[in-house]
Motif scaffolding. Structure first.
Motif, PDB file in Angstrom:
ATOM      1  N   GLU A  50      57.843 103.622  46.483  1.00 27.21           N
ATOM      2  CA  GLU A  50      58.253 102.175  46.586  1.00 27.21           C
ATOM      3  C   GLU A  50      57.363 101.185  46.054  1.00 27.21           C
ATOM      4  N   VAL A  51      55.848 101.705  46.086  1.00 27.16           N
ATOM      5  CA  VAL A  51      54.776 100.562  45.637  1.00 27.16           C
ATOM      6  C   VAL A  51      53.937 101.612  44.796  1.00 27.16           C
ATOM      7  N   ALA A  52      53.366 100.849  43.522  1.00 28.05           N
ATOM      8  CA  ALA A  52      52.574 101.316  42.877  1.00 28.05           C
ATOM      9  C   ALA A  52      51.185 100.394  42.709  1.00 28.05           C
ATOM     10  N   ALA A  53      50.051 100.977  43.151  1.00 26.87           N
ATOM     11  CA  ALA A  53      48.823  99.807  42.623  1.00 26.87           C
ATOM     12  C   ALA A  53      47.964 100.306  41.940  1.00 26.87           C
ATOM     13  N   ILE A  54      47.704  99.557  40.751  1.00 29.44           N
ATOM     14  CA  ILE A  54      46.513  99.978  39.909  1.00 29.44           C
ATOM     15  C   ILE A  54      45.421  99.159  40.101  1.00 29.44           C
ATOM     16  N   GLU A  55      44.319  99.938  40.711  1.00 33.95           N
ATOM     17  CA  GLU A  55      43.043  99.372  40.562  1.00 33.95           C
ATOM     18  C   GLU A  55      42.156  99.058  39.214  1.00 33.95           C
ATOM     19  N   VAL A  56      42.150  97.910  38.654  1.00 32.85           N
ATOM     20  CA  VAL A  56      41.466  97.797  37.392  1.00 32.85           C
ATOM     21  C   VAL A  56      40.760  96.317  37.547  1.00 32.85           C
ATOM     22  N   GLY A  57      39.817  96.378  36.868  1.00 37.70           N
ATOM     23  CA  GLY A  57      38.785  95.055  36.681  1.00 37.70           C
ATOM     24  C   GLY A  57      39.725  94.043  35.564  1.00 37.70           C
ATOM     25  N   ARG A  58      39.508  92.880  35.993  1.00 39.29           N
ATOM     26  CA  ARG A  58      40.138  91.812  35.049  1.00 39.29           C
ATOM     27  C   ARG A  58      39.081  91.788  33.758  1.00 39.29           C
ATOM     28  N   HIS A  59      39.594  91.567  32.648  1.00 40.16           N
ATOM     29  CA  HIS A  59      38.975  91.636  31.203  1.00 40.16           C
ATOM     30  C   HIS A  59      38.248  92.800  30.895  1.00 40.16           C
ATOM     31  N   ASN A  60      38.684  94.006  31.512  1.00 44.37           N
ATOM     32  CA  ASN A  60      38.008  95.232  31.086  1.00 44.37           C
ATOM     33  C   ASN A  60      38.039  95.355  29.839  1.00 44.37           C
ATOM     34  N   THR A  61      37.334  96.261  29.021  1.00 47.92           N
ATOM     35  CA  THR A  61      37.058  96.431  27.532  1.00 47.92           C
ATOM     36  C   THR A  61      37.922  97.697  27.024  1.00 47.92           C
ATOM     37  N   TYR A  62      38.326  98.447  28.174  1.00 47.55           N
ATOM     38  CA  TYR A  62      39.107  99.506  27.824  1.00 47.55           C
ATOM     39  C   TYR A  62      40.511  99.416  27.618  1.00 47.55           C
TER      40      TYR A  62
END
Length: 113
Positions: free
Chosen positions: A55-67
């Motif tokens: 029901e929920v999906a979370a993405i852990e990701v840094g803002r402005h990442n270069t990847y």
């Protein structure tokens, strides 16, 4: 990768395990999914979502990442299959509160690093 269960709430924490790892596994329906590898492109993600039906999906990701994470293909697949998609680069710190048989999302700080 870990499956955490508390009462009737199930959370699949994939860490960096993409479909080459999760594909062969028999996984249960889950309430929430931590998307693998910062939301990188994973051709097996639709099958994982069909199997686990979060029901929920979370993405852990840094803002402005270069990847380039999360990948546009991953976002499109998630939006088509999961009612609530959150990501730390836009939503900041995300907390799931499991209370009284329901789940409440809390977002804070408006964008993590």
């Amino acid at each position: 990768m870990a499956l955490a269960s508390v009462g009737g709430f199930d959370l699949l924490l994939t860490a960096d395990a993409e479909s080459d790892i999760t594909g062969p596994l028999e996984l249960p329906d889950v309430d929430a999914l931590k998307v693998a590898h910062h939301g990188s492109d994973d051709p097996g993600l639709p099958a994982l979502l069909a199997q686990t039906r979060p029901e929920v999906a979370a993405i852990e990701v840094g803002r402005h990442n270069t990847y380039g994470h999360p990948a546009p293909s991953t976002i499109a697949v998630l939006r088509a299959a999961v009612p609530e998609v959150v990501r730390t680069d836009r939503d900041g710190t995300v907390r799931l509160h499991v209370e009284g048989g329901g789940v409440r999302l809390e977002r804070s700080d408006g964008g993590g690093s």
